[in-house]
Design a protein around this motif. Structure first.
Motif, PDB file in Angstrom:
ATOM      1  N   LYS A  80       0.701  -1.154   0.051  1.00  0.00           N
ATOM      2  CA  LYS A  80       0.039  -0.021  -0.026  1.00  0.00           C
ATOM      3  C   LYS A  80       0.814   1.255   0.106  1.00  0.00           C
ATOM      4  O   LYS A  80       0.422   2.002  -0.535  1.00  0.00           O
ATOM      5  N   ASP A  81       2.099   1.112   0.639  1.00  0.00           N
ATOM      6  CA  ASP A  81       2.888   2.449   0.566  1.00  0.00           C
ATOM      7  C   ASP A  81       3.415   2.870  -0.746  1.00  0.00           C
ATOM      8  O   ASP A  81       3.450   3.902  -1.171  1.00  0.00           O
ATOM      9  N   SER A  82       3.745   1.758  -1.539  1.00  0.00           N
ATOM     10  CA  SER A  82       4.209   1.751  -2.797  1.00  0.00           C
ATOM     11  C   SER A  82       2.972   2.288  -3.835  1.00  0.00           C
ATOM     12  O   SER A  82       3.221   3.269  -4.499  1.00  0.00           O
ATOM     13  N   ILE A  83       1.923   1.898  -3.685  1.00  0.00           N
ATOM     14  CA  ILE A  83       0.827   2.276  -4.480  1.00  0.00           C
ATOM     15  C   ILE A  83       0.359   3.595  -4.042  1.00  0.00           C
ATOM     16  O   ILE A  83      -0.094   4.350  -5.207  1.00  0.00           O
ATOM     17  N   ALA A  84       0.637   4.114  -2.760  1.00  0.00           N
ATOM     18  CA  ALA A  84       0.172   5.491  -2.617  1.00  0.00           C
ATOM     19  C   ALA A  84       1.012   6.509  -3.245  1.00  0.00           C
ATOM     20  O   ALA A  84       0.568   7.678  -3.591  1.00  0.00           O
ATOM     21  N   LYS A  85       2.013   6.053  -3.787  1.00  0.00           N
ATOM     22  CA  LYS A  85       3.075   7.048  -4.595  1.00  0.00           C
ATOM     23  C   LYS A  85       2.770   7.030  -6.022  1.00  0.00           C
ATOM     24  O   LYS A  85       3.427   7.816  -6.641  1.00  0.00           O
ATOM     25  N   LEU A  86       2.037   6.179  -6.456  1.00  0.00           N
ATOM     26  CA  LEU A  86       1.646   6.110  -7.878  1.00  0.00           C
ATOM     27  C   LEU A  86       0.667   7.195  -8.433  1.00  0.00           C
ATOM     28  O   LEU A  86      -0.017   7.820  -7.575  1.00  0.00           O
ATOM     29  N   SER A  87       0.474   7.528  -9.410  1.00  0.00           N
ATOM     30  CA  SER A  87      -0.499   8.444  -9.981  1.00  0.00           C
ATOM     31  C   SER A  87      -1.796   7.911  -9.767  1.00  0.00           C
ATOM     32  O   SER A  87      -2.195   6.879  -9.601  1.00  0.00           O
ATOM     33  N   PRO A  88      -2.662   8.936  -9.791  1.00  0.00           N
ATOM     34  CA  PRO A  88      -4.355   8.315  -9.596  1.00  0.00           C
ATOM     35  C   PRO A  88      -4.660   7.504 -10.715  1.00  0.00           C
ATOM     36  O   PRO A  88      -5.383   6.527 -10.556  1.00  0.00           O
ATOM     37  N   GLU A  89      -4.170   7.595 -11.946  1.00  0.00           N
ATOM     38  CA  GLU A  89      -4.519   6.758 -12.960  1.00  0.00           C
ATOM     39  C   GLU A  89      -3.932   5.385 -12.762  1.00  0.00           C
ATOM     40  O   GLU A  89      -4.733   4.370 -12.735  1.00  0.00           O
ATOM     41  N   GLN A  90      -2.788   5.182 -12.239  1.00  0.00           N
ATOM     42  CA  GLN A  90      -2.310   3.760 -11.897  1.00  0.00           C
ATOM     43  C   GLN A  90      -2.925   3.071 -11.081  1.00  0.00           C
ATOM     44  O   GLN A  90      -3.050   1.999 -10.889  1.00  0.00           O
ATOM     45  N   GLN A  91      -3.322   3.825  -9.952  1.00  0.00           N
ATOM     46  CA  GLN A  91      -3.940   3.524  -8.752  1.00  0.00           C
ATOM     47  C   GLN A  91      -5.427   2.930  -9.140  1.00  0.00           C
ATOM     48  O   GLN A  91      -5.776   1.792  -8.552  1.00  0.00           O
ATOM     49  N   ALA A  92      -5.997   3.721 -10.118  1.00  0.00           N
ATOM     50  CA  ALA A  92      -7.253   3.031 -10.577  1.00  0.00           C
ATOM     51  C   ALA A  92      -7.195   2.087 -11.187  1.00  0.00           C
ATOM     52  O   ALA A  92      -8.033   0.980 -11.137  1.00  0.00           O
ATOM     53  N   MET A  93      -6.145   1.763 -11.972  1.00  0.00           N
ATOM     54  CA  MET A  93      -5.994   0.318 -12.927  1.00  0.00           C
ATOM     55  C   MET A  93      -5.407  -0.775 -11.664  1.00  0.00           C
ATOM     56  O   MET A  93      -6.253  -1.682 -11.972  1.00  0.00           O
ATOM     57  N   GLU A  98      -8.231  -5.889  -7.491  1.00  0.00           N
ATOM     58  CA  GLU A  98      -8.429  -6.351  -6.509  1.00  0.00           C
ATOM     59  C   GLU A  98      -9.372  -7.658  -6.292  1.00  0.00           C
ATOM     60  O   GLU A  98      -9.042  -8.524  -5.546  1.00  0.00           O
ATOM     61  N   ASN A  99     -10.316  -7.724  -7.298  1.00  0.00           N
ATOM     62  CA  ASN A  99     -11.126  -9.075  -6.920  1.00  0.00           C
ATOM     63  C   ASN A  99     -10.332 -10.510  -7.346  1.00  0.00           C
ATOM     64  O   ASN A  99     -11.120 -11.466  -7.643  1.00  0.00           O
ATOM     65  N   GLY A 128     -11.146  -6.414 -21.584  1.00  0.00           N
ATOM     66  CA  GLY A 128      -9.979  -5.644 -22.248  1.00  0.00           C
ATOM     67  C   GLY A 128      -9.072  -4.708 -21.239  1.00  0.00           C
ATOM     68  O   GLY A 128      -8.001  -4.935 -21.097  1.00  0.00           O
ATOM     69  N   SER A 129     -10.149  -3.632 -20.359  1.00  0.00           N
ATOM     70  CA  SER A 129      -9.319  -3.202 -19.516  1.00  0.00           C
ATOM     71  C   SER A 129      -8.650  -3.578 -18.432  1.00  0.00           C
ATOM     72  O   SER A 129      -7.892  -3.264 -18.058  1.00  0.00           O
ATOM     73  N   LEU A 130      -9.256  -4.775 -17.912  1.00  0.00           N
ATOM     74  CA  LEU A 130      -9.132  -5.499 -16.862  1.00  0.00           C
ATOM     75  C   LEU A 130      -7.660  -6.025 -17.256  1.00  0.00           C
ATOM     76  O   LEU A 130      -6.454  -6.161 -16.441  1.00  0.00           O
ATOM     77  N   MET A 131      -7.561  -6.793 -18.466  1.00  0.00           N
ATOM     78  CA  MET A 131      -6.203  -7.209 -18.849  1.00  0.00           C
ATOM     79  C   MET A 131      -5.131  -6.266 -18.995  1.00  0.00           C
ATOM     80  O   MET A 131      -4.007  -6.451 -18.486  1.00  0.00           O
ATOM     81  N   GLU A 132      -5.614  -5.040 -19.465  1.00  0.00           N
ATOM     82  CA  GLU A 132      -4.453  -3.854 -19.582  1.00  0.00           C
ATOM     83  C   GLU A 132      -4.034  -3.530 -18.255  1.00  0.00           C
ATOM     84  O   GLU A 132      -2.788  -3.041 -17.885  1.00  0.00           O
TER      85      GLU A 132
END
Length: 254
Positions: A80-93, A98-99, A128-132
């Motif tokens: 989670k600490d590494s994820i928090a440093k990512l851009s909002p777009e990367q975090q959304a991907m 999660e599932n 498609g977006s899930l695989m991306e």
């Protein structure tokens, strides 16, 4: 979680060194929802490193089999600490993944090693977006943990150097890979040497189940179930990795 990282890192490393068979499963329900899974049959890994795998999986001397399940959400919580440093777009991907749930089954006596990851979906069109989104996991790998972060390594699973799109409207289903010029150059560079030799005997299979009987499939080699609701198409893994467009598929329903 550290033990989990070590296990996945070791397993994925072996996958890159041993021929395996992969199956891409899609099970579509009447309402358009369904389940996606990617499975790997790694029976060949047991012959290569069965004892080591058993140790990594925590098997005791008298254990005959193991069945381990965990979620991507657990991995993301640890990072989670590494994820928090990512851009909002990367975090959304990453959030989209999660599932996903992973399962590892190993039975040395039966020469069985099955590795799978699966997730439910609300619409075929979102696959498609899930695989991306899988590619976003590479951003979790830092310099200090490049050998202990399986989440980053897993970004390569399901990545065939193309942009995948899926569509389903009840009348037709399509799987389409779009390859850019940059990807074609990358494929040419990646398709030489040891990696090509290793995967030469591997297979990549599409196995799709639909709520309606299938009338026709664009690939003449497709196999049908008795009720024509399930189709199976097998390809050499080199087609998947070097010629993704060969796996393009159009299915028409009765």
């Amino acid at each position: 979680m550290t033990k989990l990282y070590k296990l996945l890192s070791f397993l994925i490393l072996l996958v890159t060194l041993t021929s395996c068979n992969f199956t891409e499963n899609i099970d579509v329900q009447p309402d358009g929802t369904g389940k996606f899974s990617l499975e790997m049959d790694g029976a060949g890994l047991l012959a290569m490193a069965g004892d080591k795998l058993g140790n990594e999986l925590g098997m005791k001397n008298n254990a005959k089999a193991i069945d381990s399940t965990f979620s991507f959400k657990e991995i993301f919580e640890a990072k989670k600490d590494s994820i928090a440093k990512l851009s909002p777009e990367q975090q959304a991907m990453i959030k989209k993944l999660e599932n996903f749930v992973m399962n590892i089954k190993m039975n040395p006596e039966a020469q069985q090693l099955l590795f799978s990851m699966n997730t439910p979906f609300k619409s075929v069109n979102e696959l498609g977006s899930l695989m991306e989104s899988m590619s976003a996991m590479k951003d979790l790998k830092g310099k200090s943990d490049k050998n202990s972060n399986p989440a980053a390594m897993l970004s390569g699973i399901g990545n065939d150097n193309s942009k995948l799109t899926f569509s389903y409207d009840g009348k037709q289903f399509t799987r389409k890979a779009i390859v850019s010029k940059e990807a074609l150059s990358k494929i040419a560079n990646d398709s030489t040497g040891m990696a090509k030799m290793i995967f030469a005997s591997s297979k990549y299979t599409l196995k799709y189940h639909f709520p309606k009987a299938v009338k026709s499939v664009s690939n003449p080699d497709a196999l049908f179930s008795a009720d024509r609701k399930t189709i199976t198409v097998e390809y050499p893994f080199t087609d998947y990795s070097e010629n993704p467009e060969k796996l393009n598929l159009n299915v028409v329903f009765e």
